[in-house]
Design a protein around this motif. Sequence first.
Motif, PDB file in Angstrom:
ATOM      1  N   ASP A  27       0.815  -1.208   0.000  1.00 56.84           N
ATOM      2  CA  ASP A  27       0.000   0.000   0.000  1.00 56.84           C
ATOM      3  C   ASP A  27       0.851   1.261   0.000  1.00 56.84           C
ATOM      4  N   ASN A  28       2.027   1.207   0.587  1.00 56.24           N
ATOM      5  CA  ASN A  28       2.866   2.389   0.721  1.00 56.24           C
ATOM      6  C   ASN A  28       3.703   2.619  -0.528  1.00 56.24           C
ATOM      7  N   PRO A  29       3.867   3.891  -0.907  1.00 58.15           N
ATOM      8  CA  PRO A  29       4.700   4.194  -2.067  1.00 58.15           C
ATOM      9  C   PRO A  29       6.183   3.964  -1.740  1.00 58.15           C
ATOM     10  N   ILE A  30       7.012   4.013  -2.767  1.00 54.30           N
ATOM     11  CA  ILE A  30       8.438   3.880  -2.534  1.00 54.30           C
ATOM     12  C   ILE A  30       8.906   5.055  -1.666  1.00 54.30           C
ATOM     13  N   PRO A  31       9.895   4.853  -0.801  1.00 50.80           N
ATOM     14  CA  PRO A  31      10.309   5.885   0.157  1.00 50.80           C
ATOM     15  C   PRO A  31      10.734   7.212  -0.467  1.00 50.80           C
ATOM     16  N   VAL A  32      11.285   7.198  -1.636  1.00 47.41           N
ATOM     17  CA  VAL A  32      11.779   8.430  -2.250  1.00 47.41           C
ATOM     18  C   VAL A  32      10.662   9.270  -2.883  1.00 47.41           C
ATOM     19  N   LEU A  33       9.441   8.774  -2.903  1.00 40.24           N
ATOM     20  CA  LEU A  33       8.369   9.467  -3.620  1.00 40.24           C
ATOM     21  C   LEU A  33       8.009  10.817  -2.992  1.00 40.24           C
ATOM     22  N   ASN A  34       7.842  10.896  -1.692  1.00 36.29           N
ATOM     23  CA  ASN A  34       7.423  12.164  -1.078  1.00 36.29           C
ATOM     24  C   ASN A  34       8.420  13.293  -1.327  1.00 36.29           C
ATOM     25  N   PRO A  35       9.735  13.082  -1.127  1.00 34.71           N
ATOM     26  CA  PRO A  35      10.657  14.167  -1.469  1.00 34.71           C
ATOM     27  C   PRO A  35      10.653  14.497  -2.963  1.00 34.71           C
ATOM     28  N   THR A  36      10.414  13.503  -3.793  1.00 33.50           N
ATOM     29  CA  THR A  36      10.361  13.724  -5.238  1.00 33.50           C
ATOM     30  C   THR A  36       9.152  14.586  -5.598  1.00 33.50           C
ATOM     31  N   ILE A  37       8.028  14.336  -4.945  1.00 32.62           N
ATOM     32  CA  ILE A  37       6.825  15.144  -5.185  1.00 32.62           C
ATOM     33  C   ILE A  37       7.116  16.608  -4.886  1.00 32.62           C
ATOM     34  N   GLU A  38       7.747  16.873  -3.762  1.00 29.84           N
ATOM     35  CA  GLU A  38       8.060  18.257  -3.393  1.00 29.84           C
ATOM     36  C   GLU A  38       9.018  18.894  -4.403  1.00 29.84           C
ATOM     37  N   ASN A  39       9.992  18.129  -4.851  1.00 25.62           N
ATOM     38  CA  ASN A  39      10.940  18.621  -5.839  1.00 25.62           C
ATOM     39  C   ASN A  39      10.223  18.957  -7.146  1.00 25.62           C
ATOM     40  N   LEU A  40       9.353  18.070  -7.597  1.00 25.65           N
ATOM     41  CA  LEU A  40       8.627  18.296  -8.846  1.00 25.65           C
ATOM     42  C   LEU A  40       7.692  19.498  -8.745  1.00 25.65           C
ATOM     43  N   ARG A  41       7.017  19.602  -7.623  1.00 24.57           N
ATOM     44  CA  ARG A  41       6.122  20.755  -7.428  1.00 24.57           C
ATOM     45  C   ARG A  41       6.907  22.064  -7.471  1.00 24.57           C
ATOM     46  N   GLY A  42       8.082  22.050  -6.845  1.00 22.70           N
ATOM     47  CA  GLY A  42       8.930  23.239  -6.840  1.00 22.70           C
ATOM     48  C   GLY A  42       9.360  23.652  -8.235  1.00 22.70           C
ATOM     49  N   ARG A  43       9.357  22.725  -9.155  1.00 22.59           N
ATOM     50  CA  ARG A  43       9.718  23.007 -10.544  1.00 22.59           C
ATOM     51  C   ARG A  43       8.490  23.247 -11.421  1.00 22.59           C
ATOM     52  N   GLY A  44       7.307  23.187 -10.832  1.00 22.15           N
ATOM     53  CA  GLY A  44       6.084  23.456 -11.579  1.00 22.15           C
ATOM     54  C   GLY A  44       5.524  22.263 -12.338  1.00 22.15           C
ATOM     55  N   ALA A  45       6.086  21.090 -12.123  1.00 20.53           N
ATOM     56  CA  ALA A  45       5.596  19.894 -12.828  1.00 20.53           C
ATOM     57  C   ALA A  45       4.340  19.370 -12.154  1.00 20.53           C
ATOM     58  N   MET A  46       3.338  19.063 -12.937  1.00 17.88           N
ATOM     59  CA  MET A  46       2.103  18.505 -12.383  1.00 17.88           C
ATOM     60  C   MET A  46       1.587  17.332 -13.218  1.00 17.88           C
ATOM     61  N   THR A  47       2.400  16.828 -14.131  1.00 17.94           N
ATOM     62  CA  THR A  47       2.049  15.682 -14.954  1.00 17.94           C
ATOM     63  C   THR A  47       3.121  14.622 -14.769  1.00 17.94           C
ATOM     64  N   MET A  48       2.692  13.380 -14.600  1.00 21.03           N
ATOM     65  CA  MET A  48       3.639  12.301 -14.324  1.00 21.03           C
ATOM     66  C   MET A  48       3.300  11.084 -15.167  1.00 21.03           C
ATOM     67  N   VAL A  49       4.330  10.456 -15.718  1.00 18.67           N
ATOM     68  CA  VAL A  49       4.203   9.166 -16.380  1.00 18.67           C
ATOM     69  C   VAL A  49       5.078   8.197 -15.598  1.00 18.67           C
ATOM     70  N   ASP A  50       4.489   7.133 -15.109  1.00 16.15           N
ATOM     71  CA  ASP A  50       5.217   6.122 -14.343  1.00 16.15           C
ATOM     72  C   ASP A  50       5.442   4.915 -15.247  1.00 16.15           C
ATOM     73  N   LEU A  51       6.661   4.772 -15.738  1.00 20.08           N
ATOM     74  CA  LEU A  51       7.019   3.639 -16.585  1.00 20.08           C
ATOM     75  C   LEU A  51       7.396   2.474 -15.685  1.00 20.08           C
ATOM     76  N   GLY A  52       6.692   1.379 -15.826  1.00 20.01           N
ATOM     77  CA  GLY A  52       6.912   0.245 -14.918  1.00 20.01           C
ATOM     78  C   GLY A  52       6.169   0.479 -13.612  1.00 20.01           C
ATOM     79  N   CYS A  53       4.922   0.894 -13.719  1.00 17.36           N
ATOM     80  CA  CYS A  53       4.142   1.306 -12.544  1.00 17.36           C
ATOM     81  C   CYS A  53       3.744   0.159 -11.628  1.00 17.36           C
ATOM     82  N   GLY A  54       3.906  -1.072 -12.101  1.00 16.73           N
ATOM     83  CA  GLY A  54       3.558  -2.206 -11.242  1.00 16.73           C
ATOM     84  C   GLY A  54       2.104  -2.143 -10.817  1.00 16.73           C
ATOM     85  N   ASP A  55       1.887  -2.229  -9.515  1.00 19.43           N
ATOM     86  CA  ASP A  55       0.516  -2.243  -9.000  1.00 19.43           C
ATOM     87  C   ASP A  55      -0.072  -0.854  -8.815  1.00 19.43           C
TER      88      ASP A  55
END
Length: 86
Positions: A27-55
């Motif tokens: 149920d839990n995302p990979i540990p690096v996801l939350n800091p990555t979200i903040e980094n992406l938001r800081g750059r203005g990114a709001m669209t994501m493609v997850d290649l190899g998204c698994g479940d």
Amino acid sequence: MTSVSVSTSQNGWEDVYQQGMDPLWQDNPIPVLNPTIENLRGRGAMTMVDLGCGDGRDLTVLCETGFQCSGVDIAPTGSAHARARN
């Protein structure tokens, strides 16, 4: 360098998903996801493609935090879980 065909790779991942091996179904995302979200938001990114998204566990969090998301996975079972989750 070792060459692996898409068919071999797909079959391998599909076998893993079919066997229900941990830690694939979580149920839990990979540990690096939350800091990555903040980094992406800081750059203005709001669209994501997850290649190899698994479940889709990371896609769930990304969608919940306002990203527009798409995910793909080579294994049909992984993709089916992602669609059901999101």
